[in-house]
Design an enzyme around this catalytic site. Structure first.
Site, mmCIF file in Angstrom:
data_model
loop_
_atom_site.group_PDB
_atom_site.id
_atom_site.type_symbol
_atom_site.label_atom_id
_atom_site.label_comp_id
_atom_site.label_asym_id
_atom_site.label_seq_id
_atom_site.Cartn_x
_atom_site.Cartn_y
_atom_site.Cartn_z
ATOM 1 C CD GLU A 152 -8.151 -9.530 -3.657
ATOM 2 O OE1 GLU A 152 -6.965 -9.870 -3.428
ATOM 3 O OE2 GLU A 152 -8.967 -9.270 -2.750
ATOM 4 C CG HIS B 278 -4.953 -6.563 0.023
ATOM 5 N ND1 HIS B 278 -6.107 -6.815 0.736
ATOM 6 C CD2 HIS B 278 -5.056 -7.271 -1.136
ATOM 7 C CE1 HIS B 278 -6.874 -7.644 0.023
ATOM 8 N NE2 HIS B 278 -6.266 -7.916 -1.111
ATOM 9 C CE LYS C 12 -3.772 -2.449 2.308
ATOM 10 N NZ LYS C 12 -4.605 -2.543 3.532
ATOM 11 C CE1 TYR D 209 -9.096 -3.642 0.566
ATOM 12 C CE2 TYR D 209 -8.384 -1.593 -0.453
ATOM 13 C CZ TYR D 209 -8.096 -2.729 0.285
ATOM 14 O OH TYR D 209 -6.822 -2.964 0.729
ATOM 15 C CG ASN E 27 -3.444 -2.762 6.955
ATOM 16 O OD1 ASN E 27 -3.401 -2.160 5.880
ATOM 17 N ND2 ASN E 27 -4.338 -3.705 7.208
HETATM 18 P P1 CMP Z 1 -6.725 -5.291 3.841
HETATM 19 O O1 CMP Z 1 -6.026 -6.560 4.123
HETATM 20 O O2 CMP Z 1 -6.343 -4.519 2.640
HETATM 21 O O3 CMP Z 1 -8.299 -5.590 3.787
HETATM 22 C C1 CMP Z 1 -9.256 -4.602 4.007
HETATM 23 C C2 CMP Z 1 -8.659 -3.354 4.580
HETATM 24 O O4 CMP Z 1 -9.577 -2.520 5.227
HETATM 25 C C3 CMP Z 1 -7.650 -3.710 5.651
HETATM 26 O O5 CMP Z 1 -6.532 -4.315 5.104
HETATM 27 C C4 CMP Z 1 -7.445 -2.364 6.298
HETATM 28 O O6 CMP Z 1 -6.552 -1.562 5.553
HETATM 29 C C5 CMP Z 1 -8.840 -1.775 6.184
HETATM 30 N N1 CMP Z 1 -9.566 -1.857 7.444
HETATM 31 C C6 CMP Z 1 -10.135 -2.945 7.998
HETATM 32 N N2 CMP Z 1 -10.736 -2.636 9.160
HETATM 33 C C7 CMP Z 1 -10.552 -1.291 9.338
HETATM 34 C C8 CMP Z 1 -10.922 -0.376 10.334
HETATM 35 N N3 CMP Z 1 -11.618 -0.763 11.418
HETATM 36 N N4 CMP Z 1 -10.557 0.917 10.178
HETATM 37 C C9 CMP Z 1 -9.842 1.311 9.106
HETATM 38 N N5 CMP Z 1 -9.454 0.474 8.107
HETATM 39 C C10 CMP Z 1 -9.803 -0.807 8.231
#
Ligand code: CMP
Length: 143
Positions: A126, A115, A9, A49, A112
């Site tokens: 995907e 992904h 990301k 998403y 985070n």
């Molecule tokens: P990812 O593995 O990309 O899958 C969905 C994404 O949504 C996740 O990583 C986070 O980046 C985001 N995400 C999931 N839960 C939350 C949350 N409570 N607040 C903000 N972002 C979230």
């Protein structure tokens, strides 16, 4: 052979974690099959998403993903979907174990770093979304 979709990301790119992340997948034994360094627009991020469109964090998540270039990859190998998720660590960095990518490099669920597809079927979808031109076949001479 099983494949998964992995995205570094914008925060992972900006923090200089691309080489570290690719190295972890390579050293585990997985094979890099596709890689793009791209910035995506809002419509594309919303498609990726789409399953989360009802979540309260959806708009913030889309803003985050379109905020800068990302690295989109296809990795291949035995159980790469499940094992890739283990290498990445739990979605919330507060829960991800040290030694995982998020456990080592993230503190915020909204930033985070990476992904990874959560199942073989979502990996297939995907990969088709991010690599509509297909994935070129190649075999490592090391294997
Ligand atoms: P990812 O593995 O990309 O899958 C969905 C994404 O949504 C996740 O990583 C986070 O980046 C985001 N995400 C999931 N839960 C939350 C949350 N409570 N607040 C903000 N972002 C979230």
């Amino acid at each position: 052979m099983e494949q998964t979709f992995i995205m570094i990301k914008p925060d992972g790119v900006q923090r200089g974690l691309v080489g570290e992340i690719i190295g972890r997948f390579e050293k585990k034994g997985f094979t890099l099959k596709g890689l793009k360094f791209i910035t995506v627009d809002r419509a594309f991020a919303e498609r990726h998403y789409a399953d989360l469109s009802a979540k309260p964090f959806f708009n913030g998540l889309v803003e985050y993903i379109i905020s800068g270039p990302i690295v989109a990859m296809v990795w291949e190998g035995k159980n790469v979907v499940t094992t890739g998720r283990k290498i990445i660590g739990a979605t919330n960095p507060a829960d991800s174990a040290p030694g995982t990518i998020r456990g080592d490099y993230a503190i915020d669920i909204g930033r985070n770093v990476i992904h990874g597809s959560d199942a073989v079927e979502s990996a297939r979808k995907e990969i088709a979304l991010w690599f509509p031109e297909g994935i070129a076949e190649w075999s490592s001479s090391l294997n």
